[in-house]
Scaffold this active site. Structure first.
Site, short mmCIF file in Angstrom:
data_model
loop_
_atom_site.label_atom_id
_atom_site.label_comp_id
_atom_site.label_asym_id
_atom_site.label_seq_id
_atom_site.Cartn_x
_atom_site.Cartn_y
_atom_site.Cartn_z
N CYS A 1 0.65 -1.10 -0.31
CA CYS A 1 -0.19 0.34 0.32
C CYS A 1 0.71 1.02 -0.09
O CYS A 1 0.74 1.94 1.03
CB CYS A 1 -0.72 0.15 1.04
N GLY B 1 0.11 0.72 -4.40
CA GLY B 1 -1.25 0.75 -3.90
C GLY B 1 -2.35 1.39 -3.06
O GLY B 1 -3.50 0.86 -3.15
N LYS C 1 11.84 -4.16 -18.28
CA LYS C 1 10.57 -4.21 -19.28
C LYS C 1 10.83 -4.69 -20.57
O LYS C 1 9.87 -5.76 -21.10
CB LYS C 1 10.58 -2.39 -19.11
#
Ligand SMILES: NC(=O)c1ccc[n+]([C@@H]2O[C@H](COP(=O)([O-])OP(=O)(O)OC[C@H]3O[C@@H](n4cnc5c(N)ncnc54)[C@H](OP(=O)(O)O)[C@@H]3O)[C@@H](O)[C@H]2O)c1
Ligand SMILES: NC(=O)c1ccc[n+]([C@@H]2O[C@H](COP(=O)([O-])OP(=O)(O)OC[C@H]3O[C@@H](n4cnc5c(N)ncnc54)[C@H](OP(=O)(O)O)[C@@H]3O)[C@@H](O)[C@H]2O)c1
EC number: 1.1.1.3
Lengths: 443, 443
Positions: free
Chosen positions: A16, A20, A209
């Protein structure tokens, strides 16, 4: 199953922080719309964090939802959203989530690029979904288009600006003429670069990526250790100026390329700074924006552009995945699993075919160009353009002869041949300094 | 089901024109890759055409596959690919295909914008897929990103350059200064415009695409008859020059907008030419390329760019859909059906909020600006900028007073108020001519 009659889908959120907290807020704010789009209600059953004591007043949920026992939380979820990051304990948590039948949505490029196949195998074994659109280029839908929309095509090249921090730094260097170190400080003060910017400026983030993009585009396992990686720490104001002179900008590019060779197809996957024409679709990507350029046989050239990071943009991609995996739980079915059937070899950097832009500070006397040209020829590298310009007097002054600047742009050649050429040029006694060497992309 | 043990999926192709012949060729050329990606082999069981006698030597299939009996063909297929176009007999063919259990992939924007809900209802009733990525913006993955990737977000605006012919014409008018009629002729001679360019230049094609985009973006049924439509036939070289003066270009835009009103949300869906800044991502879309710009609450600004038409690009999108619906047949599951739960009202054009750019040829005497400004005020339209420029002598010459050009750009206001303002300006005796009126987008 209809929305009214079914038990709510249980969603567990792991983490979070920046992302989050956006996910939690949007899940709450949009719960009506999300339930309508899923076709069933859902319930946020818990949020795992590291520190229970941290102020979370910006997250509009019942504080009793927070827990430090992530392992217990995943065991009572239908869908696990992972935004902790890192390799462990995250990998274990996701494997146990899938083992207990939960579908997983993750933004964790590091883990996927390090060990995607293990996660994929678990999702296949347990018949659950594994989605991770947010792991590459934040809000930009790019994995789904590559995996699904282009599934009937033959992708030949993917070139991405997939790291916002480095694009911000290079764009500012371009617009201000400033050097790397001072621009990074500016980026840090504006929140575009972290206190320790290593993962971004050394290209680790982009390399993860690139591995994910190449795996999907070429149906081949590519992990981060197979990605050639060069960051932007060595990019100088002189490089940027040299690019500008030829109507180009310097960008940190994640390049995934299908290579045809007599002995069969292969792929080249690499991250490095390169000059790209300002007129190329990627040339006008400013600030911290991301963009991914895709070439496919039938589709031709495509580009996807948007925000590559930040809490809300990343959460947008995550929630799109949540809706899709939730629809699968309601209606049956599963997203595409790993597709690695093509199993193409990943070439070493030396075998990649690239173009170089080389600026040399040379002695201004007859025969210099001939010596330089001969060096290229010896390495089988063919020259596209040479520009010669007087000036650049020897740094140590007085008795040294006047110098000149020689700018050479090559045709495509194996990277190994190009770098050997540069080394040989540096050893010529007529070459006083190799001022700038940069790859060129996007012809 | 594994690829080796299962009976091949039967694919029927309806239509073998520009798009169909590319689909057939790519199905054959890429059959190995497609089967690997689907997880099962497939078989092209027939190609329905209108004229059996036509030369099809460019299509590398067994000539016995061609048939004029489309109805019989669809009854023996698992997947029907429709590239005939038009409303009938296509609708009937697709409905009977779905009734006999086949999934449908179509590129038919006209049919979907005319009667999508009937097709969706059939796909729901029979539990089969209905995919149509190729219907909007050719090769560009845009429907899947809107429907799936952004399913967790709240889309507020979609602005598309979705018709290649009109973009080509407007781009050439911009670069050459030529007028509409002669530029259309150039486009025709180069194959960018059809012999009868009505569907493109009058905006019918873009309006169908706007209806499809708005339906998906806003979870609301929008059909082509609800789309306000203005083509580019009235766009003059003067309009283009006026745009250029303010750093803008004229584009034919398909605009889908979520509108907040005290009485609840609504949507505005319209196609019309508009000035857009050259610096806007859509401002640099040249030639016959397409692009779709999307704004969503969490994702921010996104853009998708690529080829909007042509056999191969359109076939790329179709084959992506074929692979996905085929995967569903192999693995179970279905794509998302129609989502129209939000059911927002579609506003009439007069209630849309737009900005206008207005060029007036006015008498050059005191009080003109005051009269013009008063007219705007009477209609509650607020002015953003006014530029006044001497020149523009009265057309009839001699005794008429010298004129001036007044260029007004407004703030956003209801379109009805803006057009009433323009009418009232035309009636002012100090206004000699309303030279150009054009909406402005992309602030
Ligand atoms: N930030 C972006 O823009 C962005 C963009 C794309 C993808 N991502 C990816 O999203 C993930 C999260 O990034 P972020 O920026 O949100 O990170 P962050 O702000 O550092 O948040 C990490 C969260 O994970 C929690 N956490 C850490 N270790 C944990 C553990 N062992 N058990 C339970 N919770 C734990 C932390 O708890 P505390 O709150 O108690 O510290 C914190 O809430 C990463 O994989 C990142 O690569 C981020
Ligand atoms: N062209 C593009 O770039 C493009 C881009 C996006 C979407 N689309 C859409 O794709 C669809 C096809 O476009 P297109 O350009 O390929 O059209 P096209 O070149 O005119 O081809 C139409 C095909 O359908 C066949 N056909 C017509 N009526 C038929 C009937 N009653 N039964 C069986 N076959 C019939 C024709 O047969 P014959 O060959 O015997 O005449 C022809 O093969 C349209 O919906 C269009 O809007 C096209």
């Amino acid at each position: 199953m209809s929305a009214s009659s079914s038990a709510p889908l249980r969603v567990a959120l792991l983490g979070c922080g920046v992302v989050g907290s956006s996910v939690a807020r949007l899940l709450v704010e949009h719960s009506g719309d999300l339930a309508a789009r899923i076709g069933a209600p859902f319930e946020l059953v818990g949020i795992a964090v590291r520190r229970l004591g941290r102020d979370r007043s910006d997250v509009p949920v019942d504080p009793s939802l927070f827990t430090t026992d992530a392992a217990a939380l995943v065991s009572r979820a239908d869908i696990v959203v992972e935004v902790i990051g890192g390799i462990e304990p995250t990998r274990d948590l996701l494997l146990s989530a899938m083992a207990s039948g939960a579908s997983v949505v993750s933004a964790n490029k590091a883990l996927l690029a390090e060990d995607g196949p293990t996660l994929y195998a678990a999702s296949d074994r347990h018949g659950v979904d594994l989605y991770y659109e947010a792991a590459v280029a934040g809000a930009i839908p790019i994995l789904r288009p590559i995996r699904d929309s282009l599934a009937g095509d033959r992708i030949t090249k993917v070139i991405g600006i997939v790291n916002g921090t480095t694009n911000f730094v290079l764009d500012k260097m371009d617009s201000t003429g400033a050097g790397f170190a001072e621009t990074v400080e500016v980026a840090q003060s504006l929140g575009y670069a972290e206190a320790d910017p290593t993962a971004d400026v050394e290209g680790f983030d982009a390399a993860a990526k690139a591995a994910i993009l190449a795996s999907l585009a070429f149906h081949t396992r590519v992990d981060i250790h197979q990605v050639h990686r060069e960051g932007i720490t060595e990019v100088t104001a002189a490089d940027i100026a040299a690019a500008d002179e030829m109507g180009a900008v310097v960008k940190l590019l994640a390049i995934c390329e299908r290579v045809s060779r007599p002995e069969g197809e292969a792929v080249s996957v690499r991250v490095h700074p390169a000059m790209i024409p300002r007129t190329h679709p990627l040339g006008s990507v400013r600030d911290a924006f991301n963009a991914v350029f895709v070439e496919a046989d039938a589709a031709g050239e495509l580009m996807f552009y948007g925000r590559g990071a930040g809490g809300d943009p990343t959460a947008s991609a995550i929630l799109g995945d949540v809706v899709e995996v939730a629809r699968h739980r309601v209606n049956g079915g599963r997203g595409a699993g790993e597709s690695a059937y093509a199993d193409l070899p990943v070439l070493p950097m030396g075998a990649a075919s690239t173009r170089y832009h080389i600026s040399l500070d040379v002695a201004d006397r007859p025969g210099v160009l001939a010596a330089v040209a001969a060096t290229f020829a010896e390495h089988d590298v063919s020259i596209e353009t040479v520009r010669q310009r007087p000036g650049a007097p020897g740094e140590s002054g007085d008795d040294e002869a006047a110098g000149a600047t020689l700018v050479v742009v090559t045709h495509r050649a194996p990277d190994a041949a190009l770098s050997a050429t540069v080394e040989a040029l540096g050893a010529l006694d007529t070459v006083r300094e190799v001022v700038s060497v940069m790859r060129v992309e996007g012809e």
